[in-house]
Each structure stands twice: as C-alpha cells, then as structure tokens.
Design an enzyme around this catalytic site. Structure first.
Site, PDB file in Angstrom:
ATOM      1  CE  LYS A   1      34.978   3.639   0.672  1.00 22.38           C
ATOM      2  NZ  LYS A   1      33.878   3.702  -0.321  1.00 22.38           N
TER       3      LYS A   1
ATOM      4  CE1 TYR B   1      30.122   1.070   2.764  1.00 23.08           C
ATOM      5  CE2 TYR B   1      31.879  -0.547   2.713  1.00 23.08           C
ATOM      6  CZ  TYR B   1      31.445   0.761   2.605  1.00 23.08           C
ATOM      7  OH  TYR B   1      32.348   1.768   2.334  1.00 23.08           O
TER       8      TYR B   1
ATOM      9  CG  ASN C   1      34.147   5.863  -3.295  1.00 21.86           C
ATOM     10  OD1 ASN C   1      34.667   5.054  -2.534  1.00 21.86           O
ATOM     11  ND2 ASN C   1      32.911   6.296  -3.135  1.00 21.86           N
TER      12      ASN C   1
ATOM     13  CG  HIS D   1      32.567   5.245   4.507  1.00 24.88           C
ATOM     14  ND1 HIS D   1      31.327   5.094   3.942  1.00 24.88           N
ATOM     15  CD2 HIS D   1      32.363   5.405   5.842  1.00 24.88           C
ATOM     16  CE1 HIS D   1      30.416   5.156   4.908  1.00 24.88           C
ATOM     17  NE2 HIS D   1      31.024   5.338   6.071  1.00 24.88           N
TER      18      HIS D   1
ATOM     19  CD  GLU E   1      29.294   4.754   9.147  1.00 25.55           C
ATOM     20  OE1 GLU E   1      28.415   4.518   8.301  1.00 25.55           O
ATOM     21  OE2 GLU E   1      30.119   5.681   9.008  1.00 25.55           O
TER      22      GLU E   1
HETATM   23  P1  CMP Z   1      30.612   4.669   0.410  1.00 27.55           P
HETATM   24  O1  CMP Z   1      30.436   6.117   0.653  1.00 27.55           O
HETATM   25  O2  CMP Z   1      31.574   3.937   1.290  1.00 27.55           O
HETATM   26  O3  CMP Z   1      29.190   3.933   0.491  1.00 27.55           O
HETATM   27  C1  CMP Z   1      28.885   2.739  -0.206  1.00 27.55           C
HETATM   28  C2  CMP Z   1      29.963   2.356  -1.182  1.00 27.55           C
HETATM   29  O4  CMP Z   1      29.559   1.467  -2.195  1.00 27.55           O
HETATM   30  C3  CMP Z   1      30.423   3.588  -1.945  1.00 27.55           C
HETATM   31  O5  CMP Z   1      31.113   4.471  -1.102  1.00 27.55           O
HETATM   32  C4  CMP Z   1      31.232   2.946  -3.065  1.00 27.55           C
HETATM   33  O6  CMP Z   1      32.525   2.542  -2.638  1.00 27.55           O
HETATM   34  C5  CMP Z   1      30.424   1.661  -3.334  1.00 27.55           C
HETATM   35  N1  CMP Z   1      29.619   1.690  -4.556  1.00 27.55           N
HETATM   36  C6  CMP Z   1      29.814   0.905  -5.630  1.00 27.55           C
HETATM   37  N2  CMP Z   1      28.906   1.140  -6.576  1.00 27.55           N
HETATM   38  C7  CMP Z   1      28.101   2.108  -6.121  1.00 27.55           C
HETATM   39  C8  CMP Z   1      26.961   2.780  -6.657  1.00 27.55           C
HETATM   40  N3  CMP Z   1      26.470   2.498  -7.873  1.00 27.55           N
HETATM   41  N4  CMP Z   1      26.387   3.742  -5.897  1.00 27.55           N
HETATM   42  C9  CMP Z   1      26.869   4.025  -4.663  1.00 27.55           C
HETATM   43  N5  CMP Z   1      27.935   3.400  -4.101  1.00 27.55           N
HETATM   44  C10 CMP Z   1      28.565   2.459  -4.832  1.00 27.55           C
END
Ligand code: CMP
Length: 138
Positions: free
Chosen positions: A9, A49, A112, A115, A126
């Site tokens: 990311k 998303y 984070n 993904h 995906e």
């Molecule tokens: P990802 O695994 O890509 O799936 C959804 C993404 O939303 C997650 O990682 C984070 O980058 C983002 N995100 C932001 N806030 C939240 C939250 N409260 N809970 C889960 N995902 C979040």
C-alpha cells in the site's frame, strides 16, 4: 498450490520499504508470480473496496489508496491465503503478532502497509481486477 492477491500500500511505497516486505513474503514460502507498480484511479480504488462502501472509513480509505503508488501482486504457495494472512498479521498493527509485516511496518489501522485476500472467491476476483492471464507467470 493456491494463489492470493496482495497490495503493497501507499504508506509502504512512500517509505521505500517494498523490498523489505517482499523479503518477508518470500521467506514465508510464498512466490511472487506477478507484480506491478501503479497509481490507482479513484474509480479503481472505489471498485476494489466496494464491499466497504457503507463503512465510515470508506472515503478516507479511497483517498489514502490513491495518494501514492501501490504494488499489486499475485502470490502462490501451499494455502496461500491463510499463509499470507499469517505473514501480514492483524489489520490493526496494535493487535498484530511480532515479526509480521503489519507489526513491523504498519503505521495505523488504515495505513497498514499491505492487503491480502480473505477467501478463495475474493482472491480470484481481486486477481482478475488487476491482472490479465498472460501477466501471471507461475
Ligand atoms: P484491508 O485489509 O485492505 O481491508 C480494508 C482496509 O480498510 C483495511 O485493510 C485498512 O487499510 C482500512 N481501514 C481503515 N479503517 C479500518 C477499520 N476501522 N477497520 C478495518 N479496516 C480499516
């Protein structure tokens, strides 16, 4: 052998730590069988998303995902989906195990670093969203 889809990311491409992340992927016994760096469009990020479109974090998530380049990948290995989820660690880095990508590198629950697909069905969807068949060389 199975496959999963991965995104390195914007927080990670910005900090130039994509090689460090790939090292953890490879030492966790996953093979990177497709990889490209791109800047997502708003439409592409919203479509990817879509499942989160009603969530309070959706707008911020899309803004973040288009803020810097990402690296999209196809990973292959035994139990690739579960294996990659273990290597990544929990979504929230505060809850991630020691030694995982998110424990080591994630900045917060949104930024984070990576993904990974959560099911076989989503992995297929995906992968198809970003790659053509001839771009995947297993
Ligand atoms: P990802 O695994 O890509 O799936 C959804 C993404 O939303 C997650 O990682 C984070 O980058 C983002 N995100 C932001 N806030 C939240 C939250 N409260 N809970 C889960 N995902 C979040």
């Amino acid at each position: 052998m199975s496959r999963t889809f991965s995104i390195i990311k914007p927080d990670a491409t910005k900090r130039n730590i994509t090689g460090a992340i790939n090292k953890l992927i490879e030492s966790g016994n996953l093979r990177i069988i497709a990889q490209k760096r791109l800047k997502m469009s708003k439409e592409q990020a919203e479509g990817f998303y879509d499942v989160h479109k009603e969530k309070p974090f959706f707008k911020d998530l899309v803004e973040y995902m288009i803020s810097e380049p990402v690296i999209v990948q196809v990973l292959e290995g035994d139990d690739a989906i579960i294996k990659y989820r273990t290597i990544m660690g929990a979504t929230n880095p505060d809850n991630a195990e020691e030694g995982t990508i998110r424990k080591l590198f994630a900045l917060n629950i949104q930024e984070n670093s990576v993904h990974g697909s959560d099911s076989d069905e989503n992995a297929v969807k995906e992968i198809d969203y970003f790659f053509t068949k001839d771009e995947i060389v297993g």
